[in-house]
Design an enzyme around this catalytic site. Structure first.
Site: not given
Length: 584
Positions: A59, A461, A487, A132-134, A207, A91
């Site tokens: 990512c 998660e 997730s 990325c996620d966070k 992703c 993640d």
């Protein structure tokens, strides 16, 4: 919040004048000269270019390269850029082990880093890039907290892999997770898993589905903090270079305008209307449940009380119009090819589901920004009057088991009702072992507790478990409930963020094996309950043994002492009470 006199503009009208102007700042100018800046560069407004580039995940892999294009645009627009890399926790690399405790915590670290650098160095503006996620919400939180002219750009998604042979279907990393479950169930071979793991993620980027990163990318556009059309451009496409330069030049216009008291600031942009717009795009795309954690946190930085109940209200009234994985068929690349997130925003606006008068970082309204967006294609994004679902892709459930609420992604679910016995686990590890060894039955409600923000700590998660369940062919035969997270890639009857969490004495801590749990996610119900009386729940909670949890120390200890409940966004500071406001 920024009442410190050091945050006031200097004599030249820019904040950064305080670090460079006058006799007393001669040594500061020495440091700027040592950075390779001449007198003209030093006299310009100084912009922090924050990114999470590095080799901690695909990512983040090419974000520094993208930041170089942003720096070029900043210089061309009259500013002097300062590259400011910040931490990021993947993640993907922390999934299903203790390292996941640091994923959500990294969101706070990123926001704090943006604040420390911006306020410490008196940057005049912020250009933020995350993928990325966070790190997307963390960067946006930092922008809003600092409240200087800012722009955010999602670094883009990876291209999907492809299944060889006549099937030729697109692959992403969730396919690998689910193949693990198939191997454990004996329906796939180790060789097939190895092939899948090598094929599913062929390029740099987040992703590929409407998981947390891409959801928050669309959120950045809906909030007005990012250029319309920016979030769905794949990470490896050359189009990202001019996109970054254009965004930087627009940012510099806002910076120049701010010197004269004009130009929108992040807290002018992130209003209740903007937050409702962001919730709408999450619901309309069947986006990640994590957005219901991040949006209250971003609102908190703006001084707006916007909790899970507020999120639920928008989710309930917004239809599901985009057919995106994990609940649907298509990926971020497909949204890009039909015109980007602007297509979704325009169709929602025209149907009355968005506030078109919300302001964006360009100084124009959201309605003005999406006016030229393409119309829905009818396939990836449904045409008006033809939604996949009329009540959106996510739901907040409440009842005696989750008085503060719990969250379920309903997009793609074949059933919204479940009643069965609880099978209770006190940690993710216990549940993971049991699921891998098939120590559960069809019809069970698998309960994983002590994984909330405080109890974990870090609110892990559970994609590893949910994907294995699907791989075993049991994903639609059981329900799963946790005070932890899921997730954005999770699918199935998986209910997370149960509040209050077990560590705070929530009813989930009272559950025992065999207790009957009833779930009804239909629009008219939205309920989750255990078939016990209030007195029985209270009696069990009074007698419960407090879970010893994990050994703390360092960052985890500080987090556990400061983190707030998940329905409030799991934030770690109270906000400046003197400026906290309730926009109703």
């Amino acid at each position: 919040m920024n009442d410190d006199t050091a945050d006031k503009p200097g004599p030249s009208g820019f904040r950064s004048a305080i670090i460079r102007d006058g006799t007393i700042r001669a040594t500061t100018r020495s440091f700027l000269h040592a950075l390779g800046q001449d007198d003209e560069d030093i006299a310009r407004p100084h912009i922090g270019v924050f990114h999470t580039g590095g080799e901690m995940s695909p990512c983040n892999l090419n974000l520094r390269e993208q930041a170089q294009h942003a720096k070029t645009g900043i210089y061309a627009g009259g500013g002097t850029p300062h590259e400011c890399p910040v931490v990021s926790v993947s993640d993907g690399l922390t999934m299903a082990h203790s390292g996941m405790r640091f994923s959500l915590i990294s969101r706070e670290l990123i926001a704090d880093s943006v604040e420390a650098s911006t306020r410490g160095h008196q940057w005049d503006g912020i250009f933020a890039i995350g993928a990325c996620d966070k790190n997307l919400p963390g960067l946006m939180m930092g922008m809003v907290r600092c409240n200087v002219p800012s722009v955010f750009v999602h670094g883009g998604s990876a291209l999907p892999g492809q299944m060889p042979g006549p099937d030729g279907r697109d692959l992403n990393v969730v396919d690998t997770y689910e193949t693990i479950g198939q191997v454990l169930a004996g329906t796939a071979t180790a060789d097939e898993l190895e092939h899948m793991s090598r094929a599913c993620l062929p390029t740099a980027g987040a992703c590929a589905g409407q998981f947390t990163a891409n959801t928050m990318g669309m959120v950045s556009e809906a909030l007005g903090l990012a250029p319309i059309g920016s979030s769905m451009v794949p990470a490896v496409f050359s189009e990202r270079a001019p996109l970054m330069r254009r965004a930087a030049r627009t940012l510099m216009k806002a910076v120049m305008a701010s010197r004269d008291g004009g130009g929108p600031l992040p807290r002018d942009i992130v209003t209740r209307k903007a937050l409702e717009n962001a919730c709408a795009v999450v619901s309309a795309t069947g986006g990640s449940t994590n957005a219901a954690l991040h949006l209250p946190a971003i609102a908190h930085e703006a001084g707006i009380r916007f909790h899970l109940d507020d999120v639920a209200e928008v989710f309930a009234r917004t239809p599901l119009v985009a057919d995106l994985r994990p609940g649907g068929k298509y990926l971020a690349r497909d949204v890009f090819y039909i015109g980007g997130a602007g297509v979704i925003l325009r169709t929602l606006l025209e149907q009355g589901f968005l506030h078109g008068d919300a302001l964006t970082f360009t100084g124009r309204t959201l309605a003005e920004e999406v006016a030229d967006a393409a119309e829905p294609d009818g396939r990836v994004v449904r045409k008006p009057g033809e939604p996949l679902s009329r009540d959106g892709g996510l739901a907040v459930l409440k009842g005696n088991l989750c008085p503060d609420g719990a969250l379920l992604k309903t997009a793609g679910l074949s059933t919204l009702v479940h009643r069965g016995p609880a099978r209770v686990f006190d940690s993710e590890e216990e549940a993971q072992t049991a699921v891998q060894n098939r120590r559960y039955e069809a019809g069970d409600v698998i309960v994983i507790r002590n994984e909330g923000p405080k109890g974990s700590p870090g609110m892990r998660e559970m994609l590893g478990i949910t994907a294995v369940l699907y791989g075993q062919g049991m994903g639609d035969k059981v329900a799963l409930l946790t005070d932890g997270r899921f997730s954005g890639a999770t699918r199935g009857l998986c209910i997370g963020y149960a509040g209050p969490e077990a560590a705070d004495g929530g009813p989930i801590a009272a559950l025992k094996n065999g207790d009957i749990v009833s779930i009804d996610a239909r629009p008219q119900a939205r309920s989750i309950a255990v078939e016990l009386s209030d007195a029985e729940i209270a009696g069990r909670l009074a007698q419960r043994e407090v879970n010893a949890g994990v050994r703390l120390g360092g960052l985890l200890e500080k987090y556990a002492l400061t983190v707030r409940p998940s329905h409030q966004g799991a934030v770690t500071h109270s906000g400046a009470v003197t400026w906290l406001r309730d926009e109703s």
